[in-house]
Design an enzyme around this catalytic site. Structure first.
Site, PDB file in Angstrom:
ATOM      1  N   GLU A 193       4.797 -40.788  -4.073  1.00 10.49           N
ATOM      2  CA  GLU A 193       4.021 -39.524  -4.660  1.00 10.49           C
ATOM      3  C   GLU A 193       2.850 -39.912  -4.947  1.00 10.49           C
ATOM      4  O   GLU A 193       2.469 -40.948  -5.312  1.00 10.49           O
ATOM      5  CB  GLU A 193       4.953 -39.190  -5.784  1.00 10.49           C
ATOM      6  CG  GLU A 193       6.418 -38.564  -5.656  1.00 10.49           C
ATOM      7  CD  GLU A 193       7.067 -38.516  -6.940  1.00 10.49           C
ATOM      8  OE1 GLU A 193       6.597 -38.165  -7.756  1.00 10.49           O
ATOM      9  OE2 GLU A 193       8.301 -38.253  -6.682  1.00 10.49           O
TER      10      GLU A 193
ATOM     11  N   LYS B  20       0.118 -40.251  -7.831  1.00 13.87           N
ATOM     12  CA  LYS B  20       0.028 -40.479  -9.379  1.00 13.87           C
ATOM     13  C   LYS B  20      -0.965 -39.650  -9.679  1.00 13.87           C
ATOM     14  O   LYS B  20      -2.226 -40.007  -9.632  1.00 13.87           O
ATOM     15  CB  LYS B  20      -0.181 -42.043  -9.774  1.00 13.87           C
ATOM     16  CG  LYS B  20      -0.112 -42.259 -11.223  1.00 13.87           C
ATOM     17  CD  LYS B  20       0.072 -43.789 -11.350  1.00 13.87           C
ATOM     18  CE  LYS B  20       0.284 -44.119 -12.807  1.00 13.87           C
ATOM     19  NZ  LYS B  20      -0.561 -43.475 -13.743  1.00 13.87           N
TER      20      LYS B  20
ATOM     21  N   ASP C  95      -3.505 -38.055 -12.505  1.00 13.89           N
ATOM     22  CA  ASP C  95      -4.215 -38.590 -13.607  1.00 13.89           C
ATOM     23  C   ASP C  95      -4.413 -37.539 -14.691  1.00 13.89           C
ATOM     24  O   ASP C  95      -5.480 -37.003 -15.032  1.00 13.89           O
ATOM     25  CB  ASP C  95      -5.650 -39.271 -13.205  1.00 13.89           C
ATOM     26  CG  ASP C  95      -5.920 -40.084 -14.226  1.00 13.89           C
ATOM     27  OD1 ASP C  95      -5.252 -40.306 -15.334  1.00 13.89           O
ATOM     28  OD2 ASP C  95      -7.389 -40.590 -14.296  1.00 13.89           O
TER      29      ASP C  95
ATOM     30  N   TYR D   2       7.015 -33.739 -11.538  1.00 21.64           N
ATOM     31  CA  TYR D   2       7.537 -34.727 -10.465  1.00 21.64           C
ATOM     32  C   TYR D   2       8.884 -35.373 -11.039  1.00 21.64           C
ATOM     33  O   TYR D   2       9.447 -36.374 -10.506  1.00 21.64           O
ATOM     34  CB  TYR D   2       6.532 -35.739 -10.557  1.00 21.64           C
ATOM     35  CG  TYR D   2       5.889 -36.283 -11.760  1.00 21.64           C
ATOM     36  CD1 TYR D   2       6.593 -36.825 -12.741  1.00 21.64           C
ATOM     37  CD2 TYR D   2       4.623 -35.915 -12.012  1.00 21.64           C
ATOM     38  CE1 TYR D   2       5.964 -37.180 -13.981  1.00 21.64           C
ATOM     39  CE2 TYR D   2       3.880 -36.368 -13.106  1.00 21.64           C
ATOM     40  CZ  TYR D   2       4.635 -36.958 -14.305  1.00 21.64           C
ATOM     41  OH  TYR D   2       4.092 -37.547 -15.244  1.00 21.64           O
TER      42      TYR D   2
ATOM     43  N   LYS E 284      -1.989 -48.673  -8.381  1.00 24.25           N
ATOM     44  CA  LYS E 284      -3.273 -47.996  -8.895  1.00 24.25           C
ATOM     45  C   LYS E 284      -4.497 -48.356  -8.066  1.00 24.25           C
ATOM     46  O   LYS E 284      -4.425 -49.325  -7.490  1.00 24.25           O
ATOM     47  CB  LYS E 284      -3.508 -48.834 -10.556  1.00 24.25           C
ATOM     48  CG  LYS E 284      -2.718 -48.422 -11.399  1.00 24.25           C
ATOM     49  CD  LYS E 284      -2.703 -47.034 -11.945  1.00 24.25           C
ATOM     50  CE  LYS E 284      -3.791 -47.008 -13.154  1.00 24.25           C
ATOM     51  NZ  LYS E 284      -3.449 -47.208 -14.437  1.00 24.25           N
TER      52      LYS E 284
ATOM     53  N   CYS F 218     -40.032 -41.831 -31.972  1.00 24.38           N
ATOM     54  CA  CYS F 218     -39.775 -41.264 -31.021  1.00 24.38           C
ATOM     55  C   CYS F 218     -40.550 -41.307 -29.576  1.00 24.38           C
ATOM     56  O   CYS F 218     -41.803 -41.593 -29.697  1.00 24.38           O
ATOM     57  CB  CYS F 218     -40.103 -39.796 -31.467  1.00 24.38           C
ATOM     58  SG  CYS F 218     -39.653 -38.498 -30.112  1.00 24.38           S
TER      59      CYS F 218
ATOM     60  N   CYS G 262     -43.041 -38.192 -29.313  1.00 27.84           N
ATOM     61  CA  CYS G 262     -43.803 -37.527 -30.367  1.00 27.84           C
ATOM     62  C   CYS G 262     -44.145 -38.855 -31.262  1.00 27.84           C
ATOM     63  O   CYS G 262     -45.173 -38.406 -32.130  1.00 27.84           O
ATOM     64  CB  CYS G 262     -43.523 -36.223 -31.186  1.00 27.84           C
ATOM     65  SG  CYS G 262     -42.032 -36.805 -32.295  1.00 27.84           S
TER      66      CYS G 262
ATOM     67  N   CYS H 237     -34.923 -38.081 -33.887  1.00 29.96           N
ATOM     68  CA  CYS H 237     -36.209 -37.779 -34.085  1.00 29.96           C
ATOM     69  C   CYS H 237     -36.331 -36.685 -35.350  1.00 29.96           C
ATOM     70  O   CYS H 237     -35.981 -35.573 -34.865  1.00 29.96           O
ATOM     71  CB  CYS H 237     -36.952 -37.476 -33.028  1.00 29.96           C
ATOM     72  SG  CYS H 237     -38.654 -36.510 -33.264  1.00 29.96           S
TER      73      CYS H 237
ATOM     74  N   CYS I 211     -41.996 -31.790 -31.874  1.00 36.07           N
ATOM     75  CA  CYS I 211     -41.449 -33.023 -30.792  1.00 36.07           C
ATOM     76  C   CYS I 211     -41.371 -31.986 -29.522  1.00 36.07           C
ATOM     77  O   CYS I 211     -40.231 -30.971 -29.652  1.00 36.07           O
ATOM     78  CB  CYS I 211     -40.349 -33.510 -31.205  1.00 36.07           C
ATOM     79  SG  CYS I 211     -39.582 -34.729 -30.091  1.00 36.07           S
TER      80      CYS I 211
HETATM   81  S1  IVH Z   1       7.434 -40.627 -13.097  1.00 35.93           S
HETATM   82  C1  IVH Z   1      10.163 -42.749 -15.886  1.00 35.93           C
HETATM   83  N1  IVH Z   1       5.698 -39.745 -11.175  1.00 35.93           N
HETATM   84  O1  IVH Z   1       1.983 -41.705 -14.937  1.00 35.93           O
HETATM   85  C2  IVH Z   1       9.034 -42.276 -14.929  1.00 35.93           C
HETATM   86  N2  IVH Z   1       4.655 -40.255 -13.284  1.00 35.93           N
HETATM   87  O2  IVH Z   1       1.763 -44.788 -15.883  1.00 35.93           O
HETATM   88  C3  IVH Z   1       8.401 -41.197 -15.254  1.00 35.93           C
HETATM   89  N3  IVH Z   1       2.437 -39.856 -13.562  1.00 35.93           N
HETATM   90  O3  IVH Z   1       3.662 -41.417 -17.965  1.00 35.93           O
HETATM   91  C4  IVH Z   1       7.148 -40.960 -14.520  1.00 35.93           C
HETATM   92  N4  IVH Z   1       1.980 -39.165 -11.661  1.00 35.93           N
HETATM   93  O4  IVH Z   1       2.328 -39.534 -17.079  1.00 35.93           O
HETATM   94  C5  IVH Z   1       5.718 -40.076 -12.438  1.00 35.93           C
HETATM   95  N5  IVH Z   1       4.414 -38.718  -9.584  1.00 35.93           N
HETATM   96  C6  IVH Z   1       4.520 -39.304 -10.866  1.00 35.93           C
HETATM   97  C7  IVH Z   1       3.275 -39.517 -11.844  1.00 35.93           C
HETATM   98  C8  IVH Z   1       3.483 -40.022 -12.947  1.00 35.93           C
HETATM   99  C9  IVH Z   1       1.582 -39.431 -12.833  1.00 35.93           C
HETATM  100  C10 IVH Z   1       2.318 -40.475 -14.868  1.00 35.93           C
HETATM  101  C11 IVH Z   1       3.146 -39.916 -16.046  1.00 35.93           C
HETATM  102  C12 IVH Z   1       3.645 -41.309 -16.579  1.00 35.93           C
HETATM  103  C13 IVH Z   1       2.349 -42.267 -16.022  1.00 35.93           C
HETATM  104  C14 IVH Z   1       2.841 -43.676 -15.982  1.00 35.93           C
END
Ligand code: IVH
Length: 691
Positions: A127, A129, A131, A237, A324, A425, A428, A443, A449
């Site tokens: 999946e 991740k 942010d 998720y 990551k 500054c 000025c 300033c 200015c």
């Molecule tokens: S699963 C028990 N799936 O990443 C596991 N987390 O660094 C539950 N996150 O705290 C998390 N995308 O906020 C899961 N597809 C994804 C995710 C995901 C982002 C975040 C989540 C978690 C953090 C962990």
């Protein structure tokens, strides 16, 4: 004590102690101060080293070690918590299931190591991740009842009102068991993040470093209209609870999708390391086209029984791991530090860099924030610096190369000399001042200015202030250089011939500008106050002030105590307001603006709505207040009840809707309430009700 640890040498013990301290500090800076000091990778490396050391020396076990708990997302948010620093605005909720984080990995090798520990031929769900911020949505009897932030993993804040602004999150659901949770990530899409930062830049408010910080700040606002305007979104998720459908994680997500939950289309079942690798490679490029920020891939064991067998460590599931994406980072030469002067006189140091290509754009400038930032990294012109563009849209300087490195040894221009911030500054020449407790040099020459003069005019005419079309940055600069515009009051003395005589301007554009100026005379008092550009008086604060002070005369004679009593107005804002009105030049400008016919008081229509209730949330309810409170006085609660259409009554009866119950509630009232089955509502729950 020392003798107990005979098998660990002093050096290792020292390393454990200092790693714990360093990681604790890094957690604090990341989660609480919002100022990361270590990259994710460095953090993970140090964490792993500590885990290894602790494993090798179980006698050093400590429940408080950072290896034993996840970081916190509870950030102090004095500006945003809406209680004016007087207390907590959201209900604290204990998670039904702790909210864990994920182990991180950075290479295919590490993923392979993880896969080796799993049963053979295991299916892996890949999946994205996301942010953002994790959220837990509680569904009880088919209704969304709570939306809880991760907090410290054990307990979080119920931010349901803000979550309700996200259109893709179902409020009710016709499927599923009586009680279950959907977990996922709340995000601010890139486009909304960019728009928000642009607005903040125009208003000289600090920018959000990335969409995650912006989503975090937004989720903690009390003003749901503003949350809605900013436009959060969400991807889910993970489904949690008893009697859930399906035997695999993938099937469960597909069921959740069929029930109407927002589930990403990028979920894929993989069977081999090669397939995982393809997925990673594909999304490392393709993610740049997604509307939301992602920082990696999450791999999860698909079979739920296998998940259960694998179980959890103290902080993370063994059945999942995050990969990551590498942050794009490059070394480049800092050619020069220049200084920008803002509308309020704040001096921002800017790094002028040897241009480099980063994440598809050419970077040649980056902010150095303030003097402390430059000193903490000991950056000097000529140094080679690391520039990173990870989740951040704005490139960041994250470090400096060692000056003894071959590459940079000869490059430092002022070898051995500490960097020093300018005394005067750059625009000025006025000596700069730095207010105690503030990071910025400023300033003080507000009225002489040039960038401050022009910046104030630009702010005054901007869309959310006086909204004068046609008077853009370039025109203001032109008219300023011609000596026609020196302050905001000069705008109202402009004549058609002043504008039409300028190069590239004709009668038509002059007429347009003048029409815009004329129309601005009808702009309401709250926006006029905002347009004056008093430091830290933003749009929302200006609205709150004008509600309390319906005219400039009333505001001018307000005492400091009265001002600080206004929600969201702290001592600093109060000082700024008082100083603004005490300044003679400002007094002259206001007199001229009044003369020109601007609105310095609420209109009749605005006044009539003032007396109307703020909302009808408590309409028809009889509420008894009992006990002592932490966040507001009893009088304030009484006023709040009335402002929201409710009635405050003295004694408990059958007709009482609920009791706002503080500490040490009177025993008589408590007994009576129990007898009559009248609910008790805590202070926090009450505030939540009104937020
Ligand atoms: S699963 C028990 N799936 O990443 C596991 N987390 O660094 C539950 N996150 O705290 C998390 N995308 O906020 C899961 N597809 C994804 C995710 C995901 C982002 C975040 C989540 C978690 C953090 C962990």
């Amino acid at each position: 004590m020392m003798d107990l640890f005979s098998d660990i040498d002093a050096e290792e013990r020292q390393e454990i102690v200092s790693l714990r301290k360093e990681l604790e500090e890094a957690n604090y800076k990341y989660y609480v101060l919002n100022m990361p000091t270590l990259s994710d990778r460095e953090f993970d490396e140090k964490m792993r080293r500590l885990q290894d050391l602790e494993k090798a020396h179980p006698e050093m076990e400590d429940k408080n070690s950072p290896t034993q708990h996840v970081g916190s997302d509870l950030r102090p948010n004095a500006q945003n918590n809406g209680t004016g620093g007087k207390g907590k605005a959201f209900e604290t909720v204990i998670h039904r299931y702790p909210m864990l984080s994920l182990a991180n990995s950075y290479s295919l090798d590490e993923i392979q190591d993880w896969l080796r520990k799993l049963p053979q031929n295991v299916e892996i769900v890949c999946e994205l991740k996301f942010d953002g911020l994790s959220i837990s949505l509680w569904y009880d009897e088919g209704r969304l009842t709570k939306a809880v932030t991760r907090g410290d993993g054990q307990k979080g804040d119920n931010v349901i009102n803000n979550i309700r602004t996200i259109p893709t999150i179902p409020q009710t659901i016709d499927h599923g068991p009586a009680h279950f949770e959907m977990r996922g990530e709340v995000l601010l899409p890139w486009s909304n993040f960019e728009r928000l930062n642009k607005e903040r830049e125009e208003q000289e408010e600090p920018l959000f470093a990335n969409p995650r910080n912006a989503a975090s700040g937004t989720l903690k606002l009390l003003d749901t209209d503003e949350v809605k305007r900013r436009g959060l979104t969400c991807f889910l998720y993970y489904m949690l609870g008893e009697d859930l459908p399906g035997d695999t994680h993938f099937d469960r997500l597909q069921t959740a999708k069929a029930w109407g939950f927002p589930i990403s289309d990028a979920v894929k079942v993989c069977h081999t390391l090669d397939e995982v690798n393809d997925y990673i490679r594909y999304w490392d490029t393709e993610r740049k086209n997604l509307p939301v920020a992602t920082d990696g891939i999450v791999l999860k064991v698909n079979n739920l029984e296998q998940q259960q067998q694998l179980g959890y460590t103290a902080k993370t599931p063994r059945w999942a791991i995050a990969y990551k994406f590498p942050a794009e980072k490059q070394l480049t030469r800092l050619k020069q530090i220049t200084y920008q002067v803002g509308r309020t006189g704040v001096i921002t140091p800017v790094a002028n860099l040897e241009p480099i290509q980063l994440s598809g754009t050419i970077v040649q400038r980056a902010t150095l924030h303030n003097e402390d930032f430059i000193r903490s990294l000991d950056i000097r012109p000529g140094d080679y610096v690391w520039v990173e563009k990870g989740g951040e849209i704005i490139p960041k300087i994250v470090g400096r190369a060692d000056r003894n490195d071959e590459m940079s040894a000869t490059s430092s221009l002022n070898d051995g000399m500490m960097y020093s911030f300018p005394d005067v500054c750059p625009e000025c020449g006025t000596p700069l001042i730095r207010v105690e407790g503030e990071a910025a040099w400023r300033c003080p020459n507000e009225t002489g200015c040039p960038p401050q003069i022009k910046g104030k005019i630009e702010h005054f005419v901007s869309r959310k202030a006086m909204n004068i079309d046609g008077l853009g940055e370039e025109t203001i600069d032109l008219l300023y250089r011609q000596g026609l515009l020196h302050n905001i009051a000069d705008i109202y003395d402009l004549k058609a011939s002043d504008i039409a005589s300028q190069e590239r301007f004709g009668d038509k554009s002059a007429d347009n500008i003048l029409a815009g100026i004329e129309a601005s005379k009808q702009v309401p008092w709250a926006r006029v106050l905002f347009a004056l550009g008093i430091r830290m008086v933003g749009e929302t604060t200006a609205k709150k002030i004008t509600k309390r002070y319906p005219s400039i005369e009333a505001l001018r004679s307000a005492t400091k105590d009265e001002l600080t009593a206004i929600e969201d107005v702290g001592t600093q804002i109060t000082e700024n307001i008082v100083a603004y009105f005490a300044n003679e030049q400002n007094q002259r400008i206001i007199a001229r603006l009044q003369q020109a016919g601007l609105q310095f008081e609420l209109s009749e229509e605005e006044r009539s709505t003032l007396d109307a209730p703020l909302s009808t949330k408590l309409q028809g309810q009889s509420i008894v207040i009992s006990g002592t409170f932490e966040q507001h006085s009893r009088d304030e609660y009484k006023a709040m009840i009335e402002a929201h259409g409710g009635k405050n009554v003295g004694s408990v009866s059958k007709k009482t809707s609920f009791i706002l119950a503080g500490d040490n509630m009177g025993p008589e009232k408590r007994k009576k309430a129990e007898e009559l089955g009248i609910p008790l509502v805590t202070e926090n729950a009450f505030l939540q009700m009104l937020s």
